[in-house]
Design an enzyme around this catalytic site. Structure first.
Site, mmCIF file in Angstrom:
data_model
loop_
_atom_site.group_PDB
_atom_site.id
_atom_site.type_symbol
_atom_site.label_atom_id
_atom_site.label_comp_id
_atom_site.label_asym_id
_atom_site.label_seq_id
_atom_site.Cartn_x
_atom_site.Cartn_y
_atom_site.Cartn_z
ATOM 1 N N TYR A 1 -17.579 14.643 -16.472
ATOM 2 C CA TYR A 1 -18.018 13.294 -16.155
ATOM 3 C C TYR A 1 -18.954 13.287 -14.939
ATOM 4 O O TYR A 1 -18.681 13.959 -13.932
ATOM 5 C CB TYR A 1 -16.782 12.427 -15.892
ATOM 6 C CG TYR A 1 -17.078 11.073 -15.307
ATOM 7 C CD1 TYR A 1 -17.972 10.195 -15.923
ATOM 8 C CD2 TYR A 1 -16.463 10.651 -14.137
ATOM 9 C CE1 TYR A 1 -18.242 8.961 -15.384
ATOM 10 C CE2 TYR A 1 -16.718 9.407 -13.589
ATOM 11 C CZ TYR A 1 -17.617 8.564 -14.214
ATOM 12 O OH TYR A 1 -17.886 7.338 -13.677
ATOM 13 N N ARG B 1 0.835 -1.204 0.000
ATOM 14 C CA ARG B 1 0.000 0.000 0.000
ATOM 15 C C ARG B 1 0.868 1.252 0.000
ATOM 16 O O ARG B 1 0.477 2.296 -0.517
ATOM 17 C CB ARG B 1 -0.944 0.001 1.217
ATOM 18 C CG ARG B 1 -1.798 1.258 1.313
ATOM 19 C CD ARG B 1 -2.995 1.076 2.241
ATOM 20 N NE ARG B 1 -2.632 0.497 3.512
ATOM 21 C CZ ARG B 1 -2.102 1.181 4.539
ATOM 22 N NH1 ARG B 1 -1.855 2.470 4.441
ATOM 23 N NH2 ARG B 1 -1.820 0.563 5.677
ATOM 24 N N ASP C 1 -8.192 17.609 -15.955
ATOM 25 C CA ASP C 1 -8.471 16.204 -16.291
ATOM 26 C C ASP C 1 -8.096 16.021 -17.754
ATOM 27 O O ASP C 1 -8.733 16.572 -18.645
ATOM 28 C CB ASP C 1 -9.951 15.900 -16.060
ATOM 29 C CG ASP C 1 -10.277 14.412 -16.227
ATOM 30 O OD1 ASP C 1 -9.636 13.763 -17.081
ATOM 31 O OD2 ASP C 1 -11.160 13.908 -15.520
#
Length: 386
Positions: free
Chosen positions: A107, A55, A179
Site C-alpha cells: 500500500y 484514550r 499485514d
C-alpha cells in the site's frame, strides 16, 4: 452442547457473531454498548472502576480489541484510529540505525511511512520482493531487526510464504510483521504460522461497510504488546467508542461477507481473463497465479481483491467513467464493489520507476469485489469495457 463449547473454545463464526464477552455484563445488552465518554468517575482517592480516561481504556474499544485478538488467535489486540496509525506504532518499536526489510509491493501509505516519515529519523529500510526468499536473505544486514510483509500484496497480489520467512527470521533473531488486511483472520492467521505481529486496516474487510476508519494490531508477545500500548496511549491514535461499535457490528458478518465476495471474485476473475480487452488478471485464486500453491498451503481462501491490466490505456478512463454498479472510489473491503486506479490514487506517491518495475502501470486497475449479484457486476464490467 458441543464439546468445543464446553471447553470454551468457540469456532470462528461464533466468535465473530458474539464477540469476546457476548453481551454487556452490566446490563445484559446483546449489542455491546457505546461507552461514549471521555472520562470516568472515581469513587475516591486511589479508587477506580478500572477505567480512567478513554484514550487509555474504554469498554467498547476493549471489546472489539479482544474480539479481533480472539479471531487472530492472539492474546492481545489494540485498536487504532486508522490502519496507518497502527503501522506507525509498529515502526515506533524500532530506533535510529535499525533496518527493516519491507515488501516492495504494498500500500502506498505504508511506502510513504517508511520512506518519507521514518527514514529522516534514521530508521532504515529496504524494499524487497518478499516472494523471493533468496532476495530476502541477501538483504538481511547486521542491523536488520524485522521483516514487514504484505500478503497478498497491494495491488499486484503477490503472495509471500509466511512460514518460510519466519524460519529465515528466527535464525537471525528478527521479528516478522504481517499485514493481513486482504485476507483477514477468516482466511489467514499469520500468528499461527510464526509471525510476531499482525496488523490490519480495520477500515476494510473487518468493518466491511465503508463507513468508518480503524486499525488493529494483534500479538502473542507480551513485551511487544506493552510497548505498543505505551505508544498507543502516548500518541493518542486510539479508536473511538462509536467506531469501535461499528467494527463490532461489521465483524458479526465477516465470514459471510468474505465467502460471498470470494465467490463473486472467482467468477469475475474468470470473466476478465477471457475478455479480449484484458491483457492480464492478477487474482490469487486463479490456478495459474504464481501465489496459488502457497496460498493453498497457508490460507483457507483467496479473498476478494483483483487487479487487471487493460490492453489499451484509453480504456482506463472509459471503464472508470462507465461503471454504474461498481463504484469508482478509493479503499476496499466493503459490501459494495469498488474500482480504483493505483497509478494516481493508492500508489500516487510511489516513484514512477518503482511502479513500472512492480507492474503498477498506467493500464492497471484494482477491483475490490463486493457482495452484489455477480451477474450484475459482470454485466457492468462488460458494458464498461465494451
Amino acid at each position: 452442547m458441543c464439546g468445543e463449547c464446553e471447553k470454551n473454545v468457540l469456532r470462528f463464526e461464533t466468535t465473530a457473531v458474539h464477540g469476546d464477552k457476548g453481551f454487556d455484563p452490566l446490563t445484559g445488552s446483546i449489542s455491546f454498548p457505546i461507552y461514549q465518554t471521555a472520562t470516568f468517575k472515581h469513587g475516591g482517592l486511589n479508587e477506580s472502576t478500572g477505567y480512567d480516561y478513554s484514550r487509555l481504556q474504554n469498554p467498547t474499544r476493549e471489546e472489539v480489541e479482544s474480539t479481533v485478538a480472539k479471531l487472530e488467535g492472539a492474546k492481545w489486540g489494540i485498536g487504532f484510529s486508522t490502519g496507518v496509525a497502527a503501522i506507525t506504532a509498529i515502526i515506533n518499536l524500532f530506533k535510529a540505525g535499525d533496518h527493516i526489510i519491507v515488501s516492495d509491493d504494498l500500500y502506498g501509505g505504508t511506502f510513504r511511512l517508511f520512506r518519507d516519515i521514518y527514514e529522516p529519523f534514521g530508521i532504515q529500510h529496504t524494499f524487497v520482493d518478499t516472494t523471493d526468499l533468496k532476495d530476502v536473505i541477501n538483504n538481511i544486514k547486521e542491523n536488520t531487526k524485522a521483516i514487514f510483509i504484505e500478503t497478498p500484496s497491494n495491488p499486484m497480489m503477490k503472495v509471500a510464504d509466511i512460514k518460510a520467512i519466519v524460519e529465515i527470521a528466527k535464525e537471525k533473531g528478527l521479528k516478522v510483521i504481517v499485514d493481513n488486511t486482504f485476507l483477514t483472520p477468516y482466511f489467514q492467521k499469520p500468528l499461527s504460522l510464526g509471525a510476531d505481529i499482525v496488523v490490519h486496516s480495520g477500515t476494510k474487510f473487518l468493518g466491511g461497510h465503508n463507513d468508518t476508519l480503524a486499525g488493529f494490531i494483534a500479538t502473542n508477545d507480551e513485551e511487544i504488546d506493552e510497548k505498543l500500548r505505551f505508544y498507543h496511549k502516548s500518541t493518542g491514535a486510539t479508536l473511538s467508542p462509536f467506531d469501535s461499535w461499528l467494527l463490532l457490528r461489521g465483524i458479526k458478518t465477516l465470514h459471510i461477507r468474505m465467502e460471498k465476495s470470494q465467490e463473486n471474485a472467482i467468477k469475475i476473475a474468470e470473466f476478465l481473463k477471457k475478455h479480449p480487452k484484458i491483457e492480464e488478471v492478477f487474482y490469487v485464486g486463479l490456478p495459474e497465479s504464481k501465489g496459488y500453491e502457497i496460498s493453498k498451503k497457508q490460507a483457507t481462501g483467496f479473498g476478494a481483491m483483483i487487479s487487471f491490466k487493460v490492453k489499451n490505456v484509453e480504456d482506463v478512463a472509459k471503464v472508470l467513467k462507465k461503471v454504474k454498479v461498481i463504484t469508482f472510489a478509493e479503499s476496499l473491503g466493503g459490501v459494495e464493489s469498488l474500482i480504483t486506479y493505483p497509478q494516481t490514487q493508492t500508489h500516487a506517491e510511489v516513484p514512477d520507476e518503482i511502479k513500472e518495475k512492480l507492474g503498477v502501470t498506467k493500464t492497471l486497475l484494482r477491483l475490490s469485489v463486493g457482495i452484489e449479484n455477480v451477474n450484475d457486476l459482470i454485466e457492468d464490467l462488460e458494458y464498461a469495457l465494451g
